[in-house]
Design a protein around this motif. Structure first.
Motif, PDB file in Angstrom:
ATOM      1  N   MET A  44      80.644  53.231  37.804  1.00  0.00           N
ATOM      2  CA  MET A  44      81.324  53.307  38.694  1.00  0.00           C
ATOM      3  C   MET A  44      82.441  54.243  38.396  1.00  0.00           C
ATOM      4  N   ARG A  45      83.062  55.352  38.744  1.00  0.00           N
ATOM      5  CA  ARG A  45      84.419  55.922  38.363  1.00  0.00           C
ATOM      6  C   ARG A  45      85.647  54.883  39.217  1.00  0.00           C
ATOM      7  N   ARG A  46      86.446  54.333  38.800  1.00  0.00           N
ATOM      8  CA  ARG A  46      87.465  53.807  39.519  1.00  0.00           C
ATOM      9  C   ARG A  46      88.564  54.655  39.272  1.00  0.00           C
ATOM     10  N   PRO A  47      89.892  54.775  39.736  1.00  0.00           N
ATOM     11  CA  PRO A  47      91.054  55.156  39.649  1.00  0.00           C
ATOM     12  C   PRO A  47      91.605  54.533  38.717  1.00  0.00           C
ATOM     13  N   TRP A  48      92.939  54.417  38.265  1.00  0.00           N
ATOM     14  CA  TRP A  48      92.905  53.177  37.734  1.00  0.00           C
ATOM     15  C   TRP A  48      94.849  52.733  39.027  1.00  0.00           C
ATOM     16  N   GLY A  49      94.819  53.901  38.722  1.00  0.00           N
ATOM     17  CA  GLY A  49      96.103  53.381  39.585  1.00  0.00           C
ATOM     18  C   GLY A  49      96.514  53.549  41.030  1.00  0.00           C
ATOM     19  N   ASP A  50      95.383  53.031  41.714  1.00  0.00           N
ATOM     20  CA  ASP A  50      95.013  52.982  43.012  1.00  0.00           C
ATOM     21  C   ASP A  50      94.276  51.001  43.095  1.00  0.00           C
ATOM     22  N   VAL A  51      94.004  50.840  41.859  1.00  0.00           N
ATOM     23  CA  VAL A  51      93.364  49.377  42.134  1.00  0.00           C
ATOM     24  C   VAL A  51      93.622  48.494  42.961  1.00  0.00           C
ATOM     25  N   ALA A  52      95.133  48.539  43.421  1.00  0.00           N
ATOM     26  CA  ALA A  52      95.689  47.542  45.011  1.00  0.00           C
ATOM     27  C   ALA A  52      94.562  48.127  46.183  1.00  0.00           C
ATOM     28  N   ALA A  53      94.427  49.509  45.417  1.00  0.00           N
ATOM     29  CA  ALA A  53      93.870  49.886  47.097  1.00  0.00           C
ATOM     30  C   ALA A  53      92.574  49.438  47.247  1.00  0.00           C
ATOM     31  N   TRP A  54      91.246  49.575  46.050  1.00  0.00           N
ATOM     32  CA  TRP A  54      89.902  49.208  46.547  1.00  0.00           C
ATOM     33  C   TRP A  54      89.862  47.514  45.634  1.00  0.00           C
ATOM     34  N   ALA A  55      90.498  46.899  45.154  1.00  0.00           N
ATOM     35  CA  ALA A  55      90.116  45.594  44.832  1.00  0.00           C
ATOM     36  C   ALA A  55      89.406  44.762  45.580  1.00  0.00           C
ATOM     37  N   GLY A  56      89.914  45.280  46.847  1.00  0.00           N
ATOM     38  CA  GLY A  56      89.056  44.186  47.915  1.00  0.00           C
ATOM     39  C   GLY A  56      87.713  44.294  48.061  1.00  0.00           C
ATOM     40  N   ALA A  57      87.159  45.633  47.425  1.00  0.00           N
ATOM     41  CA  ALA A  57      86.239  45.794  48.211  1.00  0.00           C
ATOM     42  C   ALA A  57      85.156  45.155  47.317  1.00  0.00           C
ATOM     43  N   LEU A  58      85.832  44.724  46.011  1.00  0.00           N
ATOM     44  CA  LEU A  58      84.818  43.447  45.038  1.00  0.00           C
ATOM     45  C   LEU A  58      84.813  42.612  45.874  1.00  0.00           C
ATOM     46  N   PHE A  59      85.413  42.218  46.586  1.00  0.00           N
ATOM     47  CA  PHE A  59      85.499  40.944  46.446  1.00  0.00           C
ATOM     48  C   PHE A  59      84.669  39.922  46.212  1.00  0.00           C
ATOM     49  N   GLY A  60      84.221  38.956  45.708  1.00  0.00           N
ATOM     50  CA  GLY A  60      82.584  38.094  45.854  1.00  0.00           C
ATOM     51  C   GLY A  60      81.438  38.534  44.729  1.00  0.00           C
ATOM     52  N   GLY A  70      89.168  49.974  25.410  1.00  0.00           N
ATOM     53  CA  GLY A  70      89.559  48.746  25.942  1.00  0.00           C
ATOM     54  C   GLY A  70      90.183  47.795  25.891  1.00  0.00           C
ATOM     55  N   GLN A  71      91.687  49.056  25.757  1.00  0.00           N
ATOM     56  CA  GLN A  71      93.153  47.940  25.924  1.00  0.00           C
ATOM     57  C   GLN A  71      93.687  48.037  26.982  1.00  0.00           C
ATOM     58  N   LYS A  72      94.972  49.156  27.357  1.00  0.00           N
ATOM     59  CA  LYS A  72      95.957  48.599  28.364  1.00  0.00           C
ATOM     60  C   LYS A  72      95.470  48.831  29.058  1.00  0.00           C
ATOM     61  N   LEU A  73      94.816  49.976  30.019  1.00  0.00           N
ATOM     62  CA  LEU A  73      94.198  50.107  31.194  1.00  0.00           C
ATOM     63  C   LEU A  73      93.260  49.471  31.354  1.00  0.00           C
ATOM     64  N   SER A  74      92.191  49.243  31.439  1.00  0.00           N
ATOM     65  CA  SER A  74      91.095  47.800  30.648  1.00  0.00           C
ATOM     66  C   SER A  74      91.716  46.858  31.341  1.00  0.00           C
ATOM     67  N   HIS A  75      92.809  46.335  30.478  1.00  0.00           N
ATOM     68  CA  HIS A  75      93.180  44.766  30.592  1.00  0.00           C
ATOM     69  C   HIS A  75      94.584  44.655  31.793  1.00  0.00           C
ATOM     70  N   GLY A  76      94.963  46.165  31.895  1.00  0.00           N
ATOM     71  CA  GLY A  76      96.114  45.689  33.667  1.00  0.00           C
ATOM     72  C   GLY A  76      95.049  45.162  34.295  1.00  0.00           C
ATOM     73  N   VAL A  77      93.804  46.609  34.827  1.00  0.00           N
ATOM     74  CA  VAL A  77      93.497  46.725  36.269  1.00  0.00           C
ATOM     75  C   VAL A  77      92.334  45.527  36.182  1.00  0.00           C
ATOM     76  N   ALA A  78      91.696  45.064  35.247  1.00  0.00           N
ATOM     77  CA  ALA A  78      91.611  43.752  34.979  1.00  0.00           C
ATOM     78  C   ALA A  78      91.662  42.119  35.661  1.00  0.00           C
ATOM     79  N   ALA A  79      93.773  42.036  34.777  1.00  0.00           N
ATOM     80  CA  ALA A  79      94.499  41.300  35.402  1.00  0.00           C
ATOM     81  C   ALA A  79      94.673  41.147  36.864  1.00  0.00           C
ATOM     82  N   TRP A  80      94.772  42.642  37.742  1.00  0.00           N
ATOM     83  CA  TRP A  80      94.964  43.340  38.733  1.00  0.00           C
ATOM     84  C   TRP A  80      93.595  42.105  39.191  1.00  0.00           C
ATOM     85  N   LEU A  81      92.647  42.437  39.569  1.00  0.00           N
ATOM     86  CA  LEU A  81      90.913  42.636  40.189  1.00  0.00           C
ATOM     87  C   LEU A  81      91.073  40.755  39.774  1.00  0.00           C
ATOM     88  N   ARG A  82      92.030  39.989  39.013  1.00  0.00           N
ATOM     89  CA  ARG A  82      92.190  38.711  38.583  1.00  0.00           C
ATOM     90  C   ARG A  82      92.526  37.690  39.838  1.00  0.00           C
TER      91      ARG A  82
END
Length: 276
Positions: A44-60, A70-82
């Motif tokens: 699913m496409r998700r805007p990396w800059g808005d991760v704070a807005a949509w991260a909560g929907a993935l809880f669980g 596989g560099q800064k964008l994905s590592h930054g978003v993954a760290a935010w999700l964690r």
């Protein structure tokens, strides 16, 4: 470079199509996506800059984050999700590595527009039997895990699809893209048009085609799929409940097509071995 929070391409490829596959999040920039507007199956496409807005929907749920390399964008978003409590990994090498491995990618322009919640919507005839369970299984497992399916009277499929922004499928109309073509059933068409023609899915497509078109000679397993499908249609009066049950049926057929075609079953015997 591999890290403790990354997953290699071959491991993700084994997870695709299974019920336990994590949520796949494509966070490529708009520019990168425009250069190659295809998605790893199920992503699913998700805007990396808005991760704070949509991260909560993935809880669980667990997630795998994908960018171009596989560099800064994905590592930054993954760290935010964690830090939001969502276990997240990064796909090593991103879409570039996936493509280089010769793995399938779904053309985004073949998919219907998504609704306000980011889901694709599909509309078909009520009282499904084979194709109308097989196609939703394919979509949920390889295209959009959150896809919505609307089962309506045959005469209303196209009008409902137009009114609710969905894609009609498996209906006898020259205006419907996702339907039978010659000897091929709707499942065949989806596998081809969505470029999902891996060996296991081609094998499953032959079984579905045989069961759906009364060509049981196409695959020995077609008769079993037909019998199971007709049995499910008698067990469930609710089409969505039947779809839920059918998902498990097709999960099993897919895993057989992928992993178990050479396996046989022998009844154990206590007959003494010669000389034993």
């Amino acid at each position: 470079m591999a890290t403790p929070t990354s997953i290699p391409v071959d491991k993700l490829a084994r997870l695709l199509g299974t019920p336990g596959c994590p949520v796949l999040l494509d966070v490529r920039t708009d520019e990168d996506f425009a250069a190659d507007p295809r998605l790893i199956p199920g992503a699913m496409r998700r805007p990396w800059g808005d991760v704070a807005a949509w991260a909560g929907a993935l809880f669980g749920r667990n997630a795998i984050v994908i960018c171009r390399r596989g560099q800064k964008l994905s590592h930054g978003v993954a760290a935010w999700l964690r830090q939001e409590g969502v276990p997240a990994e990064v796909l090593e090498g991103g879409t570039n590595a996936w493509y280089a491995a010769g793995l399938p990618m779904v053309p985004a322009d073949k998919l219907p527009a998504r609704d306000a919640l980011g889901r694709t919507v599909w509309v078909t005839r009520a009282r499904p039997k084979i194709d109308r369970i097989a196609c939703p299984w394919l979509i949920r497992r390889f295209v959009d895990p959150a896809a919505v399916f609307l089962f309506v009277p045959p005469s209303e499929v196209e009008a409902v699809a137009e009114g609710f922004g969905g894609a009609p499928f498996d209906i006898d109309s020259p205006e419907v893209f996702w339907s039978h073509r010659g000897e091929r059933c709707s499942f065949d068409v989806m596998v081809e048009e969505l470029t999902l023609g891996t060996e296991p899915l081609r094998r499953l497509a032959a079984i579905v085609r045989g069961a759906d078109t009364a060509r049981l000679d196409l695959a020995p397993e077609a008769a079993g799929l037909l019998a199971a499908s007709l049995g499910l249609s008698r067990m469930y009066a609710d089409d969505l409940a039947q779809l839920d049950a059918g998902m498990l049926l097709y999960d099993a057929f897919y895993r057989w097509c992928r992993d178990a075609t050479d396996e046989t079953h022998n009844w154990p015997t206590n007959k003494p071995k010669p000389g034993g």
